[in-house]
Write a protein that holds these residues in place. Structure first.
Motif, PDB file in Angstrom:
ATOM      1  N   ASP A  30       0.836  -1.187   0.000  1.00 29.27           N
ATOM      2  CA  ASP A  30       0.000   0.000   0.000  1.00 29.27           C
ATOM      3  C   ASP A  30       0.877   1.245   0.000  1.00 29.27           C
ATOM      4  OD1 ASP A  30      -1.822   1.927   0.227  1.00 29.27           O
ATOM      5  OD2 ASP A  30      -2.761   1.195   2.060  1.00 29.27           O
ATOM      6  N   LYS A  31       1.060   1.803  -1.160  1.00 30.52           N
ATOM      7  CA  LYS A  31       2.038   2.867  -1.306  1.00 30.52           C
ATOM      8  C   LYS A  31       1.672   4.129  -0.539  1.00 30.52           C
ATOM      9  CE  LYS A  31       3.513   1.005  -5.644  1.00 30.52           C
ATOM     10  NZ  LYS A  31       4.798   1.019  -6.219  1.00 30.52           N
ATOM     11  N   GLN A  32       0.390   4.251  -0.214  1.00 35.17           N
ATOM     12  CA  GLN A  32      -0.007   5.457   0.496  1.00 35.17           C
ATOM     13  C   GLN A  32       0.627   5.517   1.880  1.00 35.17           C
ATOM     14  OE1 GLN A  32      -4.247   5.251   0.371  1.00 35.17           O
ATOM     15  NE2 GLN A  32      -4.371   6.495  -1.487  1.00 35.17           N
ATOM     16  N   ASP A  33       0.855   4.358   2.462  1.00 37.16           N
ATOM     17  CA  ASP A  33       1.328   4.338   3.841  1.00 37.16           C
ATOM     18  C   ASP A  33       2.820   4.071   3.949  1.00 37.16           C
ATOM     19  OD1 ASP A  33      -1.239   4.793   4.642  1.00 37.16           O
ATOM     20  OD2 ASP A  33      -1.727   2.663   4.795  1.00 37.16           O
ATOM     21  N   THR A  34       3.536   4.180   2.864  1.00 38.47           N
ATOM     22  CA  THR A  34       4.954   3.851   2.925  1.00 38.47           C
ATOM     23  C   THR A  34       5.813   5.066   2.624  1.00 38.47           C
ATOM     24  OG1 THR A  34       4.928   3.197   0.609  1.00 38.47           O
ATOM     25  CG2 THR A  34       4.585   1.465   2.241  1.00 38.47           C
ATOM     26  N   ASN A  35       6.953   5.092   3.283  1.00 36.50           N
ATOM     27  CA  ASN A  35       7.945   6.110   2.970  1.00 36.50           C
ATOM     28  C   ASN A  35       8.648   5.750   1.677  1.00 36.50           C
ATOM     29  OD1 ASN A  35       7.359   7.423   5.321  1.00 36.50           O
ATOM     30  ND2 ASN A  35       9.069   6.559   6.476  1.00 36.50           N
ATOM     31  N   LYS A  36       9.161   6.764   1.019  1.00 42.67           N
ATOM     32  CA  LYS A  36       9.977   6.521  -0.164  1.00 42.67           C
ATOM     33  C   LYS A  36      11.220   7.390  -0.064  1.00 42.67           C
ATOM     34  CE  LYS A  36       8.080   5.901  -4.187  1.00 42.67           C
ATOM     35  NZ  LYS A  36       7.264   6.103  -5.388  1.00 42.67           N
ATOM     36  N   GLY A  37      12.164   7.104  -0.942  1.00 39.61           N
ATOM     37  CA  GLY A  37      13.380   7.888  -0.945  1.00 39.61           C
ATOM     38  C   GLY A  37      14.423   7.357   0.020  1.00 39.61           C
ATOM     39  N   ALA A  38      15.347   8.235   0.333  1.00 47.35           N
ATOM     40  CA  ALA A  38      16.496   7.823   1.129  1.00 47.35           C
ATOM     41  C   ALA A  38      16.075   7.308   2.499  1.00 47.35           C
ATOM     42  CB  ALA A  38      17.454   8.995   1.291  1.00 47.35           C
ATOM     43  N   TRP A  39      16.837   6.335   2.972  1.00 49.92           N
ATOM     44  CA  TRP A  39      16.567   5.742   4.286  1.00 49.92           C
ATOM     45  C   TRP A  39      17.243   6.573   5.369  1.00 49.92           C
ATOM     46  CZ3 TRP A  39      14.736   0.614   5.856  1.00 49.92           C
ATOM     47  CH2 TRP A  39      14.016  -0.034   4.842  1.00 49.92           C
ATOM     48  N   SER A  40      16.549   6.724   6.484  1.00 50.72           N
ATOM     49  CA  SER A  40      17.136   7.424   7.629  1.00 50.72           C
ATOM     50  C   SER A  40      17.924   6.418   8.463  1.00 50.72           C
ATOM     51  CB  SER A  40      16.046   8.049   8.477  1.00 50.72           C
ATOM     52  OG  SER A  40      15.265   7.039   9.092  1.00 50.72           O
TER      53      SER A  40
END
Length: 225
Positions: free
Chosen positions: A7-17
DNA sequence: AAGCGACACAACCGCCAGGCA
DNA sequence: GTGCCTGGCGGTTGTGTCGCT
């Protein structure tokens, strides 16, 4: 219509912290790899499973070797690419501590250019008709920081001077380079060959798939062990 | 010092194959 | 036999960094 992997709405994207990295590391240390789909929720990450897997495999795994590629690694990548084409996972499998993504990136950013500058088509490892002028200026074996370390190039080049049909791959077949590789790879035998030729046919779906699908003019390679 | 292009690399996307119900 | 789920792969994109003008 294909369902999204998560469910892409609830996921972070991009660089990892750093916090996300630590959560992933901690979870995998405790529970091991696998079940990537359920891992994010279990680990308290707002990432999709695929993203977690990629992050772990390409960056967080403890056995990852980071930093510049050694010259012998470069040579090996080039030789394996001549044999296997863009089968990055297979190539990376021969390079301890390297990932397919890393190998792929290194190829695209460094080695491709290097081959082109040496007058070799990186797609099929054949000698290009017209060598770049600066390459001719350098002359054989005197160029760049790596000097004449890449015997493959020199062999291919010298053969190309005499025989226009030769290429890097055939150079490999004709030389002892293959023996040096000690490849634990077996490639599906062409239909015209039988085990009577001393070949062993193993089931390696990845290699088979790659060779069957490849559109590059990579020559048929018969590996003897 | 600012702007710009080239480069390097991390991450994402879509497809495919295998396993399983 | 069929369809779904998952892991894995290769191609591509996004973004930060570096060097040059």
């Amino acid at each position: 219509m294909r369902k999204p992997c998560c469910d892409k709405q609830d996921t972070n994207k991009g660089a990892w912290s750093k916090q996300e990295d630590q959560k992933l590391i901690d979870y995998i240390r405790t529970h091991g790899e696998g079940c990537w789909r359920s891992l994010p929720q279990a680990a308290g990450l707002l990432r999709c499973g695929k993203s977690c897997r990629l992050r772990w495999i390409n960056y967080l795994r403890p056995d990852i070797k980071r930093g510049n590629f050694a010259e012998d690694e470069e040579d090996l990548i080039i030789k394996l690419h001549a044999l296997l084409g863009n089968r990055w996972s297979l190539i990376a499998g021969r390079l301890p501590g390297r990932t397919d993504n890393e190998v792929k990136n290194y190829w695209n950013s460094h080695l491709r250019r290097k081959l082109i500058s040496m007058g070799i088509d990186p797609n099929n490892h054949r000698l290009s008709r017209n060598l770049p002028s600066h390459q001719q200026k350098h002359g054989s074996g005197s160029s760049t920081s790596s000097g004449s370390k890449c015997q493959l190039f020199e062999q291919a080049k010298s053969q190309g001077d005499n025989d226009q049909t030769s290429d890097a791959a055939s150079c490999l077949e004709n030389s002892s380079a293959l023996l040096d590789l000690n490849l634990d790879l077996t490639i599906t035998i062409p239909s015209s060959f039988t085990p009577a030729h001393g070949m062993q046919q193993h089931e390696n779906s990845n290699i088979r798939r790659g060779l069957e699908n490849t559109t590059s003019p990579t020559p048929t390679l018969l590996l003897f062990r």
